[in-house]
Design a protein around this motif. Structure first.
Motif, PDB file in Angstrom:
ATOM      1  N   UNK A   1      32.510  48.995  49.010  1.00  0.00           N
ATOM      2  CA  UNK A   1      31.224  49.464  48.492  1.00  0.00           C
ATOM      3  C   UNK A   1      31.452  50.642  47.542  1.00  0.00           C
ATOM      4  N   UNK A   2      30.584  50.750  46.547  1.00  0.00           N
ATOM      5  CA  UNK A   2      30.698  51.801  45.542  1.00  0.00           C
ATOM      6  C   UNK A   2      29.409  52.627  45.515  1.00  0.00           C
TER       7      UNK A   2
ATOM      8  N   UNK B   1      39.471  42.234  43.486  1.00  0.00           N
ATOM      9  CA  UNK B   1      40.117  43.503  43.109  1.00  0.00           C
ATOM     10  C   UNK B   1      39.521  44.034  41.808  1.00  0.00           C
ATOM     11  N   UNK B   2      39.152  45.309  41.812  1.00  0.00           N
ATOM     12  CA  UNK B   2      38.391  45.898  40.705  1.00  0.00           C
ATOM     13  C   UNK B   2      38.988  47.247  40.326  1.00  0.00           C
ATOM     14  N   UNK B   3      39.099  47.461  39.029  1.00  0.00           N
ATOM     15  CA  UNK B   3      39.572  48.737  38.509  1.00  0.00           C
ATOM     16  C   UNK B   3      38.352  49.576  38.146  1.00  0.00           C
TER      17      UNK B   3
ATOM     18  N   UNK C   1      33.087  49.703  35.759  1.00  0.00           N
ATOM     19  CA  UNK C   1      34.132  48.703  35.933  1.00  0.00           C
ATOM     20  C   UNK C   1      34.970  48.609  34.662  1.00  0.00           C
ATOM     21  N   UNK C   2      36.254  48.966  34.755  1.00  0.00           N
ATOM     22  CA  UNK C   2      37.159  48.871  33.600  1.00  0.00           C
ATOM     23  C   UNK C   2      38.249  47.825  33.838  1.00  0.00           C
ATOM     24  N   UNK C   3      37.960  46.878  34.726  1.00  0.00           N
ATOM     25  CA  UNK C   3      38.932  45.810  34.984  1.00  0.00           C
ATOM     26  C   UNK C   3      39.278  45.071  33.696  1.00  0.00           C
ATOM     27  N   UNK C   4      38.280  44.843  32.863  1.00  0.00           N
ATOM     28  CA  UNK C   4      38.493  44.120  31.614  1.00  0.00           C
ATOM     29  C   UNK C   4      38.930  44.992  30.458  1.00  0.00           C
TER      30      UNK C   4
ATOM     31  N   UNK D   1      37.526  60.628  34.219  1.00  0.00           N
ATOM     32  CA  UNK D   1      38.282  61.651  34.944  1.00  0.00           C
ATOM     33  C   UNK D   1      39.134  61.073  36.077  1.00  0.00           C
ATOM     34  N   UNK D   2      38.877  59.800  36.423  1.00  0.00           N
ATOM     35  CA  UNK D   2      39.653  59.221  37.516  1.00  0.00           C
ATOM     36  C   UNK D   2      39.553  57.706  37.443  1.00  0.00           C
ATOM     37  N   UNK D   3      40.670  57.020  37.679  1.00  0.00           N
ATOM     38  CA  UNK D   3      40.695  55.560  37.764  1.00  0.00           C
ATOM     39  C   UNK D   3      41.379  55.163  39.069  1.00  0.00           C
ATOM     40  N   UNK D   4      40.734  54.238  39.801  1.00  0.00           N
ATOM     41  CA  UNK D   4      41.336  53.765  41.052  1.00  0.00           C
ATOM     42  C   UNK D   4      41.208  52.240  41.136  1.00  0.00           C
ATOM     43  N   UNK D   5      42.099  51.630  41.884  1.00  0.00           N
ATOM     44  CA  UNK D   5      42.069  50.195  42.132  1.00  0.00           C
ATOM     45  C   UNK D   5      41.423  49.961  43.496  1.00  0.00           C
TER      46      UNK D   5
END
Length: 392
Positions: free
Chosen positions: A266-267, A278-280, A323-326, A256-260
């Motif tokens: 912290x998450x 840097x993490x997507x 984590x969708x960086x990859x 529902x949401x993606x942020x850089x």
């Protein structure tokens, strides 16, 4: 059919039939199967599953844990025998007699009250005598006191002895010695019943799912198929090359949401995960309020476009982050697989159970009513069930 985007479980009815057939191949021709559908079919949905398999000629009937579960089956039109595996309270005895629901019996006061209820409504109560051969939970002892109880069953007006059974405590272990000892006790006891009381009880059963797979000598008149009905394994020690099972349930949601995020962020609650680069990050609108285990925090992963996306930080009641960086192709609205296959990979309940400190039975049962169930057959949705209108 309704569209469920936040979270939904898909139940494959073809896989249910496949698992029934696969178990039957491993049984003697004359041995029938009791499908255990307690806890709403281990979270899969007792009623749709019961309707799907009731006409199978080798299905003896169903087993549940409570009279309410049995009455739900009867109220939905299920007519084959329904056995209650646990204790039943006196308030329901007359209703059980009228609906031909089979109780497990192991106390004399149960016999007396059931007999009165049966006589009152003019229908016998068909009972299954529970024998404790090592579980130390409920059941009569396989000794002189047990024989006296069986004699009492024979003499009580309104009571008809249909079955007798025990339950294995350790059949899911590599060493089958404890289970074989229980089986020997049970067979010795039923032999004494025949010889000393002059009665042959027609429906005798010992095997649970683990027994069906790995203890052929315990497959008597019927067997009780629980977790294997749903394509799940009783334990890691049960051989997986004897009965080919197919997992029945998959669980999915959407991004529902993606942020850089920059390094050092912290998450989630408690800041238990901090980005090192840097993490997507993608947010998934599901959580432990749906029964998805909080114990997967910082441990589990989901599948997006067939690729693993690790869970970041603590799982919240209604949301969690991955984590969708990859996975650069991941976008808002994409389907996320929490349990089940996606591409060449799959997430199993066994995997999630091991990571979260639970086990597969518990994980399946804990997917709660906030998760709609969608039933699929021959690749098409045939039925869906949600509780969103329960109080309207």
């Amino acid at each position: 059919m309704k569209n469920y985007d936040r979270i939904w479980a898909t139940v494959d009815l073809d896989a249910i039939k496949h698992n029934m057939a696969a178990m039957k191949v491993n049984l003697r021709e004359e041995t029938k199967i009791i499908a255990v559908v307690k806890t709403d079919g281990y979270g899969h949905g007792a009623v749709p599953i019961a309707h799907e398999i009731e006409d199978l000629p080798y299905l003896y009937g169903f087993a549940v844990a409570t009279v309410e579960e049995a009455l739900i089956l009867r109220g939905s039109g299920i007519r084959k025998p329904v056995l209650i595996l646990g204790y039943t309270f006196p308030y329901c005895y007359e209703k059980m007699a009228r609906e031909e629901i089979r109780p497990a019996v192991f106390r004399e006061d149960m016999l007396e009250e059931m007999g009165k209820a049966a006589v009152s409504c003019g229908r016998p109560v068909k009972i299954h005598i529970k024998v404790d051969t090592g579980m130390s939970r409920i059941g009569i002892r396989p000794d002189e006191s047990g024989l006296a109880f069986v004699r009492k069953c024979m003499e009580t007006p309104g009571i008809e002895i249909e079955g007798i059974f025990t339950h294995f405590a350790r059949a899911d272990e590599t060493d089958k010695t404890p289970a074989r000892q229980q089986l020997e006790q049970f067979l010795d006891f039923t032999g004494r019943i025949r010889r000393e009381l002059g009665i042959h009880i027609p429906v005798q059963h010992c095997s649970n799912s683990a027994g069906i797979v790995g203890l052929g000598e315990a497959n008597l008149d019927v067997v009780r198929a629980g977790i294997t009905l749903y394509g799940l394994w009783p334990s890691e020690q049960v051989a997986k090359d004897i009965v080919p099972l197919k997992p029945v349930l998959s669980l999915r949601s959407r991004i529902v949401y993606i942020k850089e995020l920059e390094a050092g962020r912290a998450v989630s609650y408690g800041g238990t995960f901090v980005t090192q680069a840097p993490t997507r990050v993608a947010t998934i609108p599901a959580g432990y309020g749906d029964g998805y285990p909080r114990g997967l925090s910082n441990k589990g992963s989901v599948l997006i476009a067939g690729k693993r996306a690790p869970i970041l930080g603590r799982i919240c009641m209604d949301q969690f982050m991955v984590d969708v960086t990859g996975i650069p192709e991941a976008k808002e609205g994409d389907v996320v697989t929490l349990i089940g296959p996606d591409g060449d990979d799959a997430i199993t309940m066994e995997e999630l159970g091991e990571l979260s400190g639970r086990f597969n039975y518990e994980l399946a049962c804990c997917l709660n009513k906030r998760v709609p169930r969608v039933y699929v057959k021959d690749g098409e949705t045939v039925y869906s069930k949600d509780s969103f209108r329960d109080f309207r």
